[in-house]
Design a protein around this motif. Sequence first.
Motif, PDB file in Angstrom:
ATOM      1  N   ALA A  51      45.760  74.673  10.429  1.00 26.39           N
ATOM      2  CA  ALA A  51      44.988  75.915  10.269  1.00 26.39           C
ATOM      3  C   ALA A  51      43.711  75.694   9.446  1.00 26.39           C
ATOM      4  CB  ALA A  51      45.860  76.972   9.595  1.00 26.39           C
ATOM      5  N   PHE A  52      43.603  74.566   8.747  1.00 32.08           N
ATOM      6  CA  PHE A  52      42.362  74.305   8.005  1.00 32.08           C
ATOM      7  C   PHE A  52      41.234  74.062   9.015  1.00 32.08           C
ATOM      8  CE2 PHE A  52      45.146  72.970   4.425  1.00 32.08           C
ATOM      9  CZ  PHE A  52      44.494  73.618   3.395  1.00 32.08           C
ATOM     10  N   PRO A  53      40.032  74.535   8.705  1.00 33.32           N
ATOM     11  CA  PRO A  53      38.936  74.321   9.654  1.00 33.32           C
ATOM     12  C   PRO A  53      38.585  72.843   9.850  1.00 33.32           C
ATOM     13  CG  PRO A  53      38.223  75.717   7.793  1.00 33.32           C
ATOM     14  CD  PRO A  53      39.652  75.361   7.554  1.00 33.32           C
ATOM     15  N   LYS A  54      38.841  72.018   8.825  1.00 36.06           N
ATOM     16  CA  LYS A  54      38.519  70.585   8.958  1.00 36.06           C
ATOM     17  C   LYS A  54      39.742  69.737   8.628  1.00 36.06           C
ATOM     18  CE  LYS A  54      33.610  70.622   7.654  1.00 36.06           C
ATOM     19  NZ  LYS A  54      33.049  70.562   8.990  1.00 36.06           N
ATOM     20  N   SER A  55      39.788  68.537   9.210  1.00 29.94           N
ATOM     21  CA  SER A  55      40.913  67.634   8.942  1.00 29.94           C
ATOM     22  C   SER A  55      40.702  66.929   7.600  1.00 29.94           C
ATOM     23  CB  SER A  55      41.031  66.592  10.040  1.00 29.94           C
ATOM     24  OG  SER A  55      39.932  65.701   9.946  1.00 29.94           O
ATOM     25  N   LEU A  56      41.752  66.286   7.136  1.00 25.37           N
ATOM     26  CA  LEU A  56      41.653  65.527   5.880  1.00 25.37           C
ATOM     27  C   LEU A  56      40.598  64.424   6.022  1.00 25.37           C
ATOM     28  CD1 LEU A  56      42.972  64.951   3.038  1.00 25.37           C
ATOM     29  CD2 LEU A  56      44.455  63.349   4.208  1.00 25.37           C
ATOM     30  N   ALA A  57      40.613  63.738   7.173  1.00 28.41           N
ATOM     31  CA  ALA A  57      39.659  62.636   7.387  1.00 28.41           C
ATOM     32  C   ALA A  57      38.221  63.163   7.333  1.00 28.41           C
ATOM     33  CB  ALA A  57      39.941  61.975   8.724  1.00 28.41           C
ATOM     34  N   GLU A  58      37.997  64.332   7.942  1.00 29.91           N
ATOM     35  CA  GLU A  58      36.625  64.897   7.923  1.00 29.91           C
ATOM     36  C   GLU A  58      36.217  65.272   6.499  1.00 29.91           C
ATOM     37  OE1 GLU A  58      35.975  67.136  12.172  1.00 29.91           O
ATOM     38  OE2 GLU A  58      37.610  67.866  10.872  1.00 29.91           O
ATOM     39  N   ASP A  59      37.182  65.788   5.741  1.00 29.21           N
ATOM     40  CA  ASP A  59      36.880  66.149   4.349  1.00 29.21           C
ATOM     41  C   ASP A  59      36.528  64.913   3.524  1.00 29.21           C
ATOM     42  OD1 ASP A  59      37.128  68.840   4.559  1.00 29.21           O
ATOM     43  OD2 ASP A  59      39.130  68.978   3.662  1.00 29.21           O
ATOM     44  N   ILE A  60      37.267  63.831   3.768  1.00 27.74           N
ATOM     45  CA  ILE A  60      36.990  62.598   3.014  1.00 27.74           C
ATOM     46  C   ILE A  60      35.591  62.097   3.370  1.00 27.74           C
ATOM     47  CG2 ILE A  60      37.676  60.162   2.738  1.00 27.74           C
ATOM     48  CD1 ILE A  60      40.598  61.143   3.005  1.00 27.74           C
ATOM     49  N   GLU A  61      35.259  62.201   4.643  1.00 27.22           N
ATOM     50  CA  GLU A  61      33.924  61.754   5.068  1.00 27.22           C
ATOM     51  C   GLU A  61      32.838  62.602   4.384  1.00 27.22           C
ATOM     52  OE1 GLU A  61      33.868  61.172   9.343  1.00 27.22           O
ATOM     53  OE2 GLU A  61      31.686  61.453   9.263  1.00 27.22           O
ATOM     54  N   LEU A  62      33.098  63.915   4.341  1.00 25.75           N
ATOM     55  CA  LEU A  62      32.145  64.825   3.709  1.00 25.75           C
ATOM     56  C   LEU A  62      31.989  64.482   2.224  1.00 25.75           C
ATOM     57  CD1 LEU A  62      30.430  67.407   4.066  1.00 25.75           C
ATOM     58  CD2 LEU A  62      32.463  68.750   3.526  1.00 25.75           C
ATOM     59  N   ARG A  63      33.114  64.239   1.564  1.00 23.40           N
ATOM     60  CA  ARG A  63      33.067  63.904   0.131  1.00 23.40           C
ATOM     61  C   ARG A  63      32.267  62.622  -0.094  1.00 23.40           C
ATOM     62  NH1 ARG A  63      38.419  61.745  -2.408  1.00 23.40           N
ATOM     63  NH2 ARG A  63      37.715  60.010  -1.134  1.00 23.40           N
ATOM     64  N   ASN A  64      32.495  61.636   0.804  1.00 21.98           N
ATOM     65  CA  ASN A  64      31.823  60.353   0.622  1.00 21.98           C
ATOM     66  C   ASN A  64      30.355  60.379   1.039  1.00 21.98           C
ATOM     67  OD1 ASN A  64      34.249  59.501  -0.256  1.00 21.98           O
ATOM     68  ND2 ASN A  64      34.816  58.368   1.599  1.00 21.98           N
ATOM     69  N   SER A  65      29.960  61.450   1.747  1.00 20.15           N
ATOM     70  CA  SER A  65      28.580  61.490   2.255  1.00 20.15           C
ATOM     71  C   SER A  65      27.563  61.655   1.126  1.00 20.15           C
ATOM     72  CB  SER A  65      28.417  62.658   3.237  1.00 20.15           C
ATOM     73  OG  SER A  65      28.441  63.888   2.508  1.00 20.15           O
ATOM     74  N   GLY A  66      28.000  62.171  -0.003  1.00 20.65           N
ATOM     75  CA  GLY A  66      27.074  62.396  -1.120  1.00 20.65           C
ATOM     76  C   GLY A  66      26.182  63.601  -0.890  1.00 20.65           C
ATOM     77  N   ASN A  67      26.450  64.338   0.203  1.00 21.95           N
ATOM     78  CA  ASN A  67      25.605  65.488   0.574  1.00 21.95           C
ATOM     79  C   ASN A  67      26.172  66.815   0.125  1.00 21.95           C
ATOM     80  OD1 ASN A  67      23.470  64.465   1.838  1.00 21.95           O
ATOM     81  ND2 ASN A  67      24.439  64.390   3.885  1.00 21.95           N
ATOM     82  N   VAL A  68      26.960  66.819  -0.926  1.00 23.71           N
ATOM     83  CA  VAL A  68      27.653  68.047  -1.303  1.00 23.71           C
ATOM     84  C   VAL A  68      27.252  68.428  -2.729  1.00 23.71           C
ATOM     85  CG1 VAL A  68      29.934  69.118  -1.236  1.00 23.71           C
ATOM     86  CG2 VAL A  68      29.581  66.961  -0.096  1.00 23.71           C
ATOM     87  N   SER A  69      27.006  69.715  -2.940  1.00 21.95           N
ATOM     88  CA  SER A  69      26.620  70.180  -4.281  1.00 21.95           C
ATOM     89  C   SER A  69      27.829  70.028  -5.226  1.00 21.95           C
ATOM     90  CB  SER A  69      26.196  71.645  -4.226  1.00 21.95           C
ATOM     91  OG  SER A  69      27.350  72.434  -3.975  1.00 21.95           O
ATOM     92  N   PRO A  70      27.604  69.963  -6.555  1.00 15.75           N
ATOM     93  CA  PRO A  70      28.735  69.784  -7.479  1.00 15.75           C
ATOM     94  C   PRO A  70      29.814  70.868  -7.335  1.00 15.75           C
ATOM     95  CG  PRO A  70      26.659  69.471  -8.627  1.00 15.75           C
ATOM     96  CD  PRO A  70      26.307  69.932  -7.244  1.00 15.75           C
ATOM     97  N   ASP A  71      29.404  72.127  -7.135  1.00 13.14           N
ATOM     98  CA  ASP A  71      30.407  73.198  -7.025  1.00 13.14           C
ATOM     99  C   ASP A  71      31.217  73.032  -5.743  1.00 13.14           C
ATOM    100  OD1 ASP A  71      29.210  74.044  -9.268  1.00 13.14           O
ATOM    101  OD2 ASP A  71      28.524  75.985  -8.510  1.00 13.14           O
ATOM    102  N   MET A  72      30.507  72.729  -4.667  1.00 16.45           N
ATOM    103  CA  MET A  72      31.179  72.533  -3.376  1.00 16.45           C
ATOM    104  C   MET A  72      32.125  71.334  -3.479  1.00 16.45           C
ATOM    105  SD  MET A  72      31.362  73.693  -0.307  1.00 16.45           S
ATOM    106  CE  MET A  72      29.989  74.590   0.370  1.00 16.45           C
ATOM    107  N   LEU A  73      31.674  70.313  -4.208  1.00 12.80           N
ATOM    108  CA  LEU A  73      32.492  69.099  -4.359  1.00 12.80           C
ATOM    109  C   LEU A  73      33.803  69.412  -5.088  1.00 12.80           C
ATOM    110  CD1 LEU A  73      32.466  66.048  -3.818  1.00 12.80           C
ATOM    111  CD2 LEU A  73      31.442  65.722  -6.077  1.00 12.80           C
TER     112      LEU A  73
END
Length: 458
Positions: A414-436
């Motif tokens: 039910a989550f909009p994104k998978s764990l793998a996609e979240d890890i990729e997002l975290r590693n992208s460095g493209n996330v604001s501190p609050d979002m992170l």
Amino acid sequence: MPDSHPSPARCHDIGSLRNLAFKTFRNPSVCLRLSFAANTSPRACAANDDRLLIWLVEERRALPGELKIGVNDLGGSGRGLVAQEDVAPGEILLSVPLDSVFSDLETDESSHLSWSGRMALKLLEQRAQCDSGTADGSCLCPWIASLPQHVHLPFLYFSQEDLTACQDEGLIREAGAIRDSAEATFQSEQDRLAEIGCGWEDMQWAMSVLHSRCFLVGSPPVRTSVPGVDMANHSFEPSAAVRLVHSPEAVQGRDAVEEVCAPPPAEPSRFELFAGEGGIRAGDEVTISYGPWPNDVYYLFFGFVPRDNPFDVSVLFGDLQQMVAFHDATKPELIWSESVEDRAESLAASLSLQHGITDCTRLGIAPQGYDERLLLAAQTLLSSQQHLGSESSQSESGRAGHFLALRCQEILGAFPKSLAEDIELRNSGNVSPDMLMSLRYRLRKKATLLAAINVDKM
Ligand SMILES: C[S@@+](CC[C@H](N)C(=O)[O-])C[C@H]1O[C@@H](n2cnc3c(N)ncnc32)[C@H](O)[C@@H]1O
């Protein structure tokens, strides 16, 4: 010998978040490594904060007279306490008399407010007196000056988008409710705040500082911030701990003394920070555990997400009705004569009678495994289904494990994104501190759910 009392717990302000840790995983001695996040910006420099400790000793009778700890800027976690020399196991690092702490004292005029609203108003009023030079000796001006300028708590400072990124509906609701209550306090007390030149931003500051710095002290517990001790950062592998200590002179023997001569003034009770069993080496940080809370509490009320929290919980069922409804959805071929509500009630009665379980809310899974209440509830539910003739070759616990793994799968799906996609997002460095921070929160929940599914496959 002083009369010492059970360790006061760090408080967290919650209605439905109460009882987040499993009953079966309450042991606060389970450990892990410290993790730091950037969210507290110190207002004063390290030298200023050492002045806080010196003031406590020289002006407020804090002990020991020769301090072995200092306040250092530790980067990500803001300031923290550091041992200046080797400390022996059990040695007292700081003992603060209770007449020098900042507590929630309810008065008739403030009883309608939440504890944090009440304490925030008092803190802002005392700060105004300190700033205008009109404070009397009861004000803790050096402590107030040492408080951080900003504590970045999600419910007070995150945008809706960043908060929603935690992807936990219950937590988002809780954050909204606390923020609403903070805003309501601000509205109702606007005149009082205006008298001291304070606005909403001051209220946010005071509330965030108090939420992140209060212990529950005594019985009945009172929210209390303890100057100096409130500089200790959290670790699940703490090097120190805290306790409330009552001096015997304060409670016994005084009557006898009074008959022969005027007794010495009673010693106030004290709040003590003391070294753990391993002692502390010079240069090491002095940490305490804020409590066996799941990440929900750390995220919302302390503004960081611990890396490996053994007490984190991914909730599978908010209550037994949800469990029964999920069960029915996995077995559409079964026809039930009783409603979901009635069957949930019967299940609750069995759990209470057979296992003494009375709280069946927030049933979930932690990194070490399922909440025992959850396993028992699943087993009881599935065995009642067997009475209806649905046979299975699996053992009772095997069936329960499979059933719960199905639920983990459903929640993950039910989550909009998978764990793998979240890890990729975290590693992208493209996330604001609050979002992170919100991303870290949901990542840890997902990792726990995924581990449960993988265990079931083995
Ligand atoms: C009681 S205060 C501790 C002193 C605080 N660091 C300061 O500079 O005033 C609690 C706050 O410190 C920070 N903190 C404590 N332990 C932490 C940790 N393990 N990781 C990240 N931040 C931490 C969080 O901002 C938390 O809300």
